[in-house]
Design a protein around this motif. Structure first.
Motif, PDB file in Angstrom:
ATOM      1  N   THR A   1      25.975  66.411  42.862  1.00 53.51           N
ATOM      2  CA  THR A   1      26.449  67.718  43.294  1.00 53.51           C
ATOM      3  C   THR A   1      27.710  67.574  44.123  1.00 53.51           C
ATOM      4  OG1 THR A   1      24.226  68.627  43.313  1.00 53.51           O
ATOM      5  CG2 THR A   1      25.852  69.756  44.646  1.00 53.51           C
TER       6      THR A   1
ATOM      7  N   LEU B   1      18.341  69.773  44.535  1.00 56.09           N
ATOM      8  CA  LEU B   1      18.580  69.106  45.812  1.00 56.09           C
ATOM      9  C   LEU B   1      17.948  67.725  45.835  1.00 56.09           C
ATOM     10  CD1 LEU B   1      18.003  72.031  48.317  1.00 56.09           C
ATOM     11  CD2 LEU B   1      20.136  70.807  47.934  1.00 56.09           C
TER      12      LEU B   1
ATOM     13  N   ASP C   1      25.529  76.223  42.425  1.00 53.45           N
ATOM     14  CA  ASP C   1      25.803  75.727  43.772  1.00 53.45           C
ATOM     15  C   ASP C   1      26.864  74.633  43.780  1.00 53.45           C
ATOM     16  OD1 ASP C   1      23.816  77.441  44.483  1.00 53.45           O
ATOM     17  OD2 ASP C   1      22.386  75.912  45.138  1.00 53.45           O
ATOM     18  N   ASP C   2      26.959  73.856  42.690  1.00 54.01           N
ATOM     19  CA  ASP C   2      27.845  72.692  42.706  1.00 54.01           C
ATOM     20  C   ASP C   2      29.311  73.040  42.479  1.00 54.01           C
ATOM     21  OD1 ASP C   2      27.813  73.209  40.013  1.00 54.01           O
ATOM     22  OD2 ASP C   2      26.906  71.295  39.423  1.00 54.01           O
TER      23      ASP C   2
ATOM     24  N   GLN D   1      22.584  78.121  52.992  1.00 51.26           N
ATOM     25  CA  GLN D   1      22.776  77.050  52.033  1.00 51.26           C
ATOM     26  C   GLN D   1      23.749  77.548  50.975  1.00 51.26           C
ATOM     27  OE1 GLN D   1      19.242  76.169  49.532  1.00 51.26           O
ATOM     28  NE2 GLN D   1      18.137  77.599  50.855  1.00 51.26           N
TER      29      GLN D   1
ATOM     30  N   HIS E   1      25.073  68.912  53.793  1.00 55.19           N
ATOM     31  CA  HIS E   1      24.620  69.489  52.521  1.00 55.19           C
ATOM     32  C   HIS E   1      23.119  69.754  52.530  1.00 55.19           C
ATOM     33  CE1 HIS E   1      23.225  69.285  48.314  1.00 55.19           C
ATOM     34  NE2 HIS E   1      24.403  69.810  48.007  1.00 55.19           N
ATOM     35  N   PRO E   2      22.646  70.922  52.094  1.00 60.29           N
ATOM     36  CA  PRO E   2      23.358  71.986  51.378  1.00 60.29           C
ATOM     37  C   PRO E   2      23.862  73.119  52.279  1.00 60.29           C
ATOM     38  CG  PRO E   2      21.026  72.415  51.254  1.00 60.29           C
ATOM     39  CD  PRO E   2      21.177  71.129  52.045  1.00 60.29           C
TER      40      PRO E   2
ATOM     41  N   SER F   1      15.525  67.839  51.177  1.00 58.83           N
ATOM     42  CA  SER F   1      16.886  67.324  51.266  1.00 58.83           C
ATOM     43  C   SER F   1      16.904  66.114  52.187  1.00 58.83           C
ATOM     44  CB  SER F   1      17.829  68.402  51.825  1.00 58.83           C
ATOM     45  OG  SER F   1      19.072  67.835  52.187  1.00 58.83           O
TER      46      SER F   1
END
Length: 275
Positions: free
Chosen positions: A16, A9, A262-263, A229, A52-53, A215
């Motif tokens: 991302t 992050l 996550d991406d 998230q 985001h996230p 973040s």
């Protein structure tokens, strides 16, 4: 795992998002693609770059579906089964839905706000009445409705024991599913079991819990026990697809994959359901 995610992050927010945007589903080559529509609230919604996230499980459904299946996520933050229909969001879906498509219907969080006349419903009367609009509308279009009980919040006693928070709304949805012979994904029970297995600390990696400075979108940090998230949204989407036997194009290989980065998600410039 939490340290690695926080490093991502801090170091790679732009990458991302950019990488995820390129992973969007390909355009239709012609004809109607099987489509999964989502009618729901903020726990399922698709969020924007500025969020985001933060992510909803509807935003992650495509991860576990084959590329020929399209996802139209109409889930709207703050919506109840009543307000979603009153705002014309259900009509918007029913105008677009086609025979053989699937409509996932997941409400409850905001129906519980019974002091709000625009959103509140009662479990065994108005909540069920509103849900019938979705079931009847989908079936009239020869599409397949699936009811999804509301995902559980992150609620633990001082001793670390999880407890339920949705009252009779999940039971009312379960009863309606049985009465109308509608498939049901019991996300309340499934998520509750997951939170209990993970415990109070590990669940913070799935809910929107971020430290100060972790973040740029949440510079002061955040402790949100309702929303998710990316990691949590992905794992909930896995649960929905795994238990949604009527969902078309389930990707069994993706469902068996124990780790999903996550991406794989994308965060558009604006929240699509609100723009």
């Amino acid at each position: 795992m939490q340290i690695q995610r926080r490093t991502l992050l801090r170091a790679g927010l732009g990458g991302t998002i950019a990488g995820a945007l390129t992973a969007a589903a390909p355009a239709a080559a012609g004809g109607h693609r099987p489509t999964v529509f989502v009618a729901g609230d903020s726990t399922a919604a698709t969020y924007a770059v500025a969020d985001h996230p933060r992510a909803g499980w509807g935003q992650a459904l495509h991860v576990f579906l084959r590329h020929h299946v399209r996802v139209v996520n109409e889930a709207l933050s703050g919506a109840s089964s009543k307000s979603f229909a009153d705002l014309g969001r259900l009509d918007r879906i029913l105008t677009a839905i086609r025979p053989g498509d699937v409509l996932l219907v997941s409400f409850g969080h905001n129906d519980e706000k019974t002091t709000d006349p625009a959103r509140g419903t009662l479990p065994w009367t108005t909540f069920q009445d509103c849900l019938r609009l979705y079931l009847d509308g989908a079936r009239a279009a020869r599409a397949r409705p699936i009811l999804v009980t509301p995902v559980e919040r992150r609620r633990f006693t001082a001793d670390g024991v999880p407890y339920l928070s949705h009252g009779e709304y999940p039971d009312a949805m379960r009863a309606l599913a049985e009465e109308t012979r509608t498939p049901l994904i019991d996300l309340t029970a499934l998520s509750f079991a997951r939170w209990g297995a993970l415990g109070p600390e590990a669940t913070k990696d799935e809910f929107l819990w971020l430290d100060t400075g972790e973040s740029p979108n949440y510079p002061d940090g955040v402790q949100d026990n309702t929303h998710f998230q990316a990691h949590g949204a992905i794992e909930l989407a896995r649960v929905v697809v795994a238990h949604g036997r009527g969902i078309p194009g389930r990707d069994e290989r993706a469902l068996r994959r124990t780790t999903i980065p996550d991406d794989v998600l994308r965060w558009p410039a604006t929240r699509p359901a609100e723009s």
